[in-house]
Design an enzyme around this catalytic site. Structure first.
Site, PDB file in Angstrom:
ATOM      1  N   LYS A 118       5.219   8.742  15.801  1.00 46.43           N
ATOM      2  CA  LYS A 118       5.794   9.690  16.759  1.00 46.43           C
ATOM      3  C   LYS A 118       5.821   9.086  18.160  1.00 46.43           C
ATOM      4  O   LYS A 118       5.154   8.085  18.439  1.00 46.43           O
ATOM      5  CB  LYS A 118       4.995  10.995  16.754  1.00 46.43           C
TER       6      LYS A 118
ATOM      7  N   ARG B 152      -5.080  24.564  16.958  1.00 47.62           N
ATOM      8  CA  ARG B 152      -3.766  24.184  17.440  1.00 47.62           C
ATOM      9  C   ARG B 152      -2.786  24.648  16.364  1.00 47.62           C
ATOM     10  O   ARG B 152      -2.529  25.834  16.240  1.00 47.62           O
ATOM     11  CB  ARG B 152      -3.710  22.664  17.717  1.00 47.62           C
TER      12      ARG B 152
ATOM     13  N   TYR C 216       2.492   3.156  50.918  1.00 48.82           N
ATOM     14  CA  TYR C 216       2.718   4.516  51.391  1.00 48.82           C
ATOM     15  C   TYR C 216       1.401   5.181  51.784  1.00 48.82           C
ATOM     16  O   TYR C 216       0.420   5.139  51.035  1.00 48.82           O
ATOM     17  CB  TYR C 216       3.407   5.343  50.304  1.00 48.82           C
TER      18      TYR C 216
ATOM     19  N   MET D 181       7.400   3.290  43.000  1.00 46.95           N
ATOM     20  CA  MET D 181       8.262   3.466  41.838  1.00 46.95           C
ATOM     21  C   MET D 181       8.546   2.138  41.133  1.00 46.95           C
ATOM     22  O   MET D 181       8.566   2.073  39.901  1.00 46.95           O
ATOM     23  CB  MET D 181       9.587   4.112  42.242  1.00 46.95           C
TER      24      MET D 181
END
Length: 361
Positions: free
Chosen positions: A36, A131, A256, A304
């Site tokens: 998956k 679940r 940043y 990024m």
């Protein structure tokens, strides 16, 4: 100068090694290899085709199964979340897809469907993870209805999922196994309980089918503080090139927000990878990067497209040198610990712009 953009190299020899190591741990069990989420970021179809020894493959959703069928994969495929609507059932039958049943709505849809051929069903019990799965008190009724339904093959697989198997000290796994045994021990059906952690730490959970996921890709499924030696090898190596080198003075800030400040004159290296590639944005200052045989620390915020590392005052590194973000010598599990997440998330977050190359066995 050859610049290498973010690249994930998938070592198929390590993948096969891991599969064989898992088989040795549970030699009497069949293996449902879990693929998956694009095979945990490793490439759905390529991983499936590299594991012809697997008895079946597990995917989460129908689109993953159909992609494998379209790619020529003929092995049994199991939908680990089951199907979502009754309209899916004809697609399952035509494509020979197996499904988990975990609720009343799914059972009713199968009972009402008009199918050309019966479906292979895995009946999932909630033994304590809370679940997916039917409640233990529902088991007998569900089992009997499935056995009597002409749309269901007679050989049902009884299964559950372990919630705390990564913790050898937890009593939860034994409690789950006791519930499972009480419900299924008298039945002749095949059974399945063990995920990767169950395979490694709880041999009594192996039963007829084991379902390795994370271990296939070379990561220990146990808690980080578990002292066990991992029997598997990392399959993915994530790398990118150094694209700039620059000197800065003491007390200057980086990135940043200027959240890292140098304490002395040093040299920075800029590497062409960032959160747009799947490198964790919240990796803190000090997260290691492997460059030219040594570990250098991440400094400043992850951008990024780039990260910055501290190369030290007199580095010999050059633009074009390749840095390893994780792989054999610097594991994804270690990076996950720095980033306060789990290896699953880092692997699954590898973005589409990362180049993937496969090293053949």
């Amino acid at each position: 100068m050859a610049i290498k953009s973010a690249t994930a190299t998938i070592d198929l020899s390590a993948l096969v090694y891991n599969f064989n190591a898992i088989k040795q741990m549970a030699p009497k069990s069949k293996i449902l290899a879990v693929l998956k989420a694009n095979a945990y970021g490793h490439g759905l179809e390529r991983i499936a085709k590299a594991l012809p020894q697997a008895d079946a493959f597990g995917v989460a959703r129908i689109d993953e199964a159909l992609a494998l069928r379209a790619g020529g994969v003929v092995k049994p495929l199991v939908l680990l979340e089951g199907f979502f609507t009754g309209d899916d059932l004809a697609v399952l039958a035509v494509n020979n897809l197996q499904t988990i049943v975990h609720n009343e709505q799914q059972l009713q849809a199968i009972e009402k469907a008009k199918l050309d051929r019966p479906l292979k069903v895995w009946l999932k019990i909630d033994t304590g993870m809370h679940r997916l799965g039917i409640y233990p008190e529902q088991f007998n009724a569900f089992y009997q209805r499935l056995k009597q339904c002409p749309n269901v093959q007679n050989d049902i697989v009884i299964m559950s999922h372990l919630g705390c198997a990564d913790d050898r000290t937890s009593a939860t796994t034994e409690q789950q196994l006791a519930v499972f045994e009480a419900l299924s021990s008298t039945l002749a059906e095949e059974k399945s309980m063990a995920n990767s952690a169950g395979i490694l730490a709880w041999p009594n959970s192996h039963y007829h089918w084991i379902r390795p996921g994370l271990m296939l890709y070379g990561i220990s499924p146990l808690l980080p503080n578990d002292a066990s030696v991992s029997p598997v090898k990392p399959v993915m190596t994530l790398q990118a090139s150094l694209i700039a080198i620059k000197a800065i003075r003491a007390n200057e800030t980086v990135g940043y927000g200027g959240n890292w400040q140098s304490t002395s004159d040093t040299t920075l290296g800029i590497i062409a990878i960032g959160y747009g590639d799947g490198y964790p944005r919240h990796a803190p200052n000090g997260t290691p990067v492997l460059l030219n045989g040594r570990r250098v620390p991440l400094v400043g915020r992850v951008s990024m497209d780039m990260i910055t590392v501290d190369l030290g005052p007199a580095p010999k590194d050059q633009v074009g040198d390749v840095a390893t973000l994780w792989g054999k010598e610097l594991t994804v599990a270690e990076i996950a610990t720095y980033a306060t997440t789990i290896p699953y998330e880092l692997l699954c977050n590898i973005s589409r712009r990362v180049q993937t190359q496969y090293a053949l066995p």
